[in-house]
Design a protein around this motif. Structure first.
Motif, short mmCIF file in Angstrom:
data_model
loop_
_atom_site.label_atom_id
_atom_site.label_comp_id
_atom_site.label_asym_id
_atom_site.label_seq_id
_atom_site.Cartn_x
_atom_site.Cartn_y
_atom_site.Cartn_z
N ASN A 94 -15.33 6.96 15.45
CA ASN A 94 -15.73 8.37 15.35
C ASN A 94 -14.63 9.22 14.72
N MET A 95 -13.38 8.98 15.14
CA MET A 95 -12.25 9.70 14.54
C MET A 95 -12.12 9.32 13.07
N ARG A 96 -12.34 8.06 12.78
CA ARG A 96 -12.20 7.57 11.40
C ARG A 96 -13.19 8.28 10.48
N VAL A 97 -14.44 8.42 10.91
CA VAL A 97 -15.46 9.10 10.11
C VAL A 97 -15.10 10.57 9.93
N LYS A 98 -14.67 11.20 11.02
CA LYS A 98 -14.31 12.63 10.97
C LYS A 98 -13.17 12.89 10.00
N TYR A 99 -12.11 12.09 10.09
CA TYR A 99 -10.94 12.35 9.27
C TYR A 99 -11.11 11.87 7.84
N ARG A 100 -11.96 10.88 7.62
CA ARG A 100 -12.24 10.46 6.24
C ARG A 100 -12.86 11.62 5.47
N ARG A 101 -13.79 12.33 6.10
CA ARG A 101 -14.42 13.48 5.46
C ARG A 101 -13.40 14.59 5.21
N LYS A 102 -12.52 14.84 6.19
CA LYS A 102 -11.51 15.89 6.02
C LYS A 102 -10.54 15.56 4.89
N LEU A 103 -10.14 14.31 4.81
CA LEU A 103 -9.19 13.91 3.77
C LEU A 103 -9.80 14.06 2.38
N ILE A 104 -11.08 13.74 2.26
CA ILE A 104 -11.76 13.93 0.97
C ILE A 104 -11.84 15.41 0.64
N SER A 105 -12.21 16.23 1.63
CA SER A 105 -12.34 17.68 1.40
C SER A 105 -10.99 18.31 1.05
N GLY A 106 -9.91 17.75 1.59
CA GLY A 106 -8.59 18.29 1.31
C GLY A 106 -7.94 17.72 0.07
N GLY A 107 -8.63 16.83 -0.64
CA GLY A 107 -8.07 16.24 -1.86
C GLY A 107 -7.03 15.17 -1.59
N LEU A 108 -7.10 14.55 -0.40
CA LEU A 108 -6.10 13.55 -0.02
C LEU A 108 -6.66 12.13 -0.03
N ASP B 9 0.84 -1.21 0.00
CA ASP B 9 0.00 0.00 0.00
C ASP B 9 0.87 1.25 0.00
N ILE B 10 1.95 1.22 0.77
CA ILE B 10 2.85 2.37 0.84
C ILE B 10 3.47 2.66 -0.52
N ASP B 11 3.91 1.58 -1.20
CA ASP B 11 4.56 1.77 -2.51
C ASP B 11 3.62 2.38 -3.53
N GLY B 12 2.30 2.12 -3.35
CA GLY B 12 1.36 2.61 -4.35
C GLY B 12 0.82 4.00 -4.08
N LYS B 13 1.24 4.62 -2.99
CA LYS B 13 0.71 5.93 -2.62
C LYS B 13 1.80 6.98 -2.62
N LYS B 14 1.49 8.12 -3.18
CA LYS B 14 2.42 9.24 -3.21
C LYS B 14 1.76 10.44 -2.54
N THR B 15 2.57 11.26 -1.90
CA THR B 15 2.05 12.47 -1.27
C THR B 15 3.10 13.56 -1.37
N ALA B 16 2.61 14.80 -1.42
CA ALA B 16 3.52 15.94 -1.53
C ALA B 16 4.11 16.33 -0.18
N ASN B 17 3.54 15.83 0.91
CA ASN B 17 4.02 16.19 2.24
C ASN B 17 5.25 15.35 2.58
N SER B 18 6.39 16.03 2.76
CA SER B 18 7.65 15.32 3.00
C SER B 18 7.65 14.59 4.33
N LEU B 19 6.95 15.14 5.34
CA LEU B 19 6.91 14.49 6.65
C LEU B 19 6.13 13.19 6.59
N VAL B 20 5.06 13.17 5.81
CA VAL B 20 4.30 11.93 5.62
C VAL B 20 5.16 10.89 4.92
N ARG B 21 5.87 11.32 3.87
CA ARG B 21 6.74 10.38 3.15
C ARG B 21 7.82 9.81 4.06
N LEU B 22 8.38 10.66 4.93
CA LEU B 22 9.45 10.22 5.81
C LEU B 22 8.97 9.22 6.86
N THR B 23 7.82 9.48 7.43
CA THR B 23 7.35 8.67 8.56
C THR B 23 6.38 7.56 8.17
#
Length: 219
Positions: free
Chosen positions: A79-93, A45-59
């Motif tokens: 509850n956290m999962r539902v909350k952050y799933r919505r935020k990630l979609i809204s942020g284009g992530l 899963d890690i190999d198939g995902k790219k992100t522009a955030n260098s801290l995410v890539r590092l950790t």
């Protein structure tokens, strides 16, 4: 001196102990195999995902491999999962991070930020004050939220900027005889790529797989 009954009891208890040990080793082998399979799946899963955030890539190798397995599927994080799933979609992530990965990232940074500060202090690059080690875990936990909220604001501004052109094109398409879904399809084909176009394209995909128009547009 032991009599024959005592020997039988010793042999019986030894048999029980060996059976318990064999069961324990067998279960341990199964758990280890499952852990290895889970680790391999996470790494794919890690190999198939790219992100522009260098801290995410590092950790990412650390929080995906060591923290996320303890979070994935656990009801107390729902509850956290539902909350952050919505935020990630809204942020284009949506394609870059799952909700479980995001929660794991937050938890890792609680430890990661103080560790980096301690390393900087130990190497003599900068004299990090003692109180910083109490503040950095809090900063680490909330940093991902600040990052995503910033992306959401930028994305919302982009949506508002492109909205007039999209609305005009929708109106022209419907006046030309297309139904609403056909008009959206035409907009997706003709308009310049933008977050709003990405969302409309996603709505079309959801409608094609069975979602109602209202549900797809709401999402």
């Amino acid at each position: 001196m032991f009599n024959i009954t005592d020997y039988r009891e010793v042999v019986l208890y030894a048999g029980y102990a060996l059976a318990f040990l064999a069961t324990f080793l067998f279960m341990r082998m199964l758990l280890t195999e499952q852990e290895n399979m889970s680790t391999q799946e996470n790494m794919r899963d890690i190999d198939g995902k790219k992100t522009a955030n260098s801290l995410v890539r590092l950790t990412r190798p650390f929080f995906s491999q060591y923290i996320m397995p303890a979070i994935r599927g656990k009801q107390r994080f729902e509850n956290m999962r539902v909350k952050y799933r919505r935020k990630l979609i809204s942020g284009g992530l949506k394609e870059q991070l799952t909700a479980d990965e995001f929660i794991s990232f937050k938890i890792l940074l609680i430890v990661f930020f103080p560790l980096v500060a301690g390393l900087i202090r130990a190497l003599g690059f900068y004299e990090v004050p003692g109180y910083a080690f109490f503040l950095l875990p809090i900063v680490g936990f909330f940093y991902p939220d600040f990052w995503v909220n910033g992306l959401i604001k930028v994305r919302h501004k982009s949506v508002i900027k492109s909205l007039p052109f999209v609305v005009d094109l929708l109106a022209l398409s419907t006046e030309a005889g297309l139904d609403f879904i056909g008009a959206i399809q035409k907009v997706v084909e003709k308009a310049v790529p933008s977050p709003l176009i990405e969302e409309l394209e996603q709505a079309l995909k959801e409608i094609k797989v069975g979602s109602s128009r209202a549900e797809a547009l709401r999402e």
